[in-house]
Design a protein around this motif. Sequence first.
Motif: not given
Length: 479
Positions: A261, A146, A348, A367-368, A364, A159, A258, A254-255, A247, A251
């Motif tokens: 998650g 990360w 996570c 998603a990235v 994650c 991120t 997207s 990001l979820m 973190t 995370a």
Amino acid sequence: MPRRHMKATGAAEAPLGAALRELRAKLDVPGDFPAAVLADALAAARAPRLPAQDATDIPFFTIDPPGSVDLDQAMHLARRDGGYRVHYAIADVAAFVTPGSALDAEAHRRVQTLYFPDGKVPLHPPGLSEKAASLLPGQSAPALLWRIDLDAEGRTVGTDVRRALVRSRARLDYEGAQRQIDSGTAEEPLALLKDIGTLREALEVERGGISLNVPEQEVTEGDGGYVLEYRAPRPADGWNAQISLLTGMAAAGLMTASGTGILRTLPTAPDGAVARLRRSAKALRVEWPHHVSYADLVRSLDPREPRNAAFLQECTTLLRGAGYTAFTGGVLPDPAVHAAVAAEYTHCTAPLRRLVDRYAGELCLAAVAGQEPPEWVTAALEALPKEMAEGGRRGNTVERECLDIVEAIVLRDRIGEVFDAVVVDVKENDPSAGTVHLEDPAVVARVEGGGDALPLGERLRVRLTEADPGRAKVRFTPA
């Protein structure tokens, strides 16, 4: 969220053995790993799926309890223009565990590492969790790397997470890290833990979140018997936890962006639960003015004070509604927020010790990368919350039962003795029964049998009537 950990040192281990063996049998705690699982683990340790990116030039360090070898996380902290950069490496368990393998199935059976005073029951075979997959110093290992960029106030401005090979340079414990920071001898990557941790704590206050710095209970041998006492967490414990929370929040972001998650959620505490805490505060003579919020009160308490320590233990009741909620198709759960974090959040950062974290990491990464998650991840999502709930219940039962055993061992030779205590709770349907808190030893136990109503919030002399490890919980009667 913090958990209470107990440990036995020295000769305290011997009398614990029989009671703990009975407890393991009663709860059907997993024993040795099956041969097929060990074979999978050995093959994976010899040939993990290695990432293309090499980040072994980043001088990571770890902070864990002394003697820990299952190291999930390593960090490197640095300044950047106008703020800070957090590199946080999380052990890449998916590099070793093949979906559908015996090793994978066993992890789903175990769900999480269980901690006993005399040892642990690990989620994965030690050849992985304590060796090949662990972020041990001097060892290159696959990780989810990360990179979280913060502004000058500690707010997240960027991120990224991707697979990379990492190498930790140093294994620190909390006491050593605290000492280096306090003495000014810490190198900048460690010294920044205080700066960033303090900023993140301030942001936690701003958003209405709260971290319970619950003291750990330790069992040690002394004065010809056993001593049960609280150990208050150090500031470094909290700063380190803030990096993990940071973190977990990144995370979750990001979820949710997207649309797929699994979140760690906690509903807002009902008014009745807070009212009960107010009664406990009164009982323990913890001053709680009506204009002061629960979060502000908890932050003001020094956990080294026995009354405060007992009250913080009571506060953990507000966390009992926490659970995992999976979502797909962009439809977020309700609630989606973890009330204690006061933000969307997920687990996570501990995949060596907790099953769900391996799946969160994969979500994650996808998603990235702007990709769909692997099929083995989405296929498991629906069942994961129930699996984690059942594993969590077993973990909580182990913790609670171990505490009962330890308290009984500490007091087993003192039947009939009288102790000074404070009545911290009274049963509504039977005011002659309730709970007392002893400051020395640090025990919270049932009191009953006196006939008269217990004086809530008052001191009470109590006589120990029961303390039989593994058979009868500690009980008192008014003296």
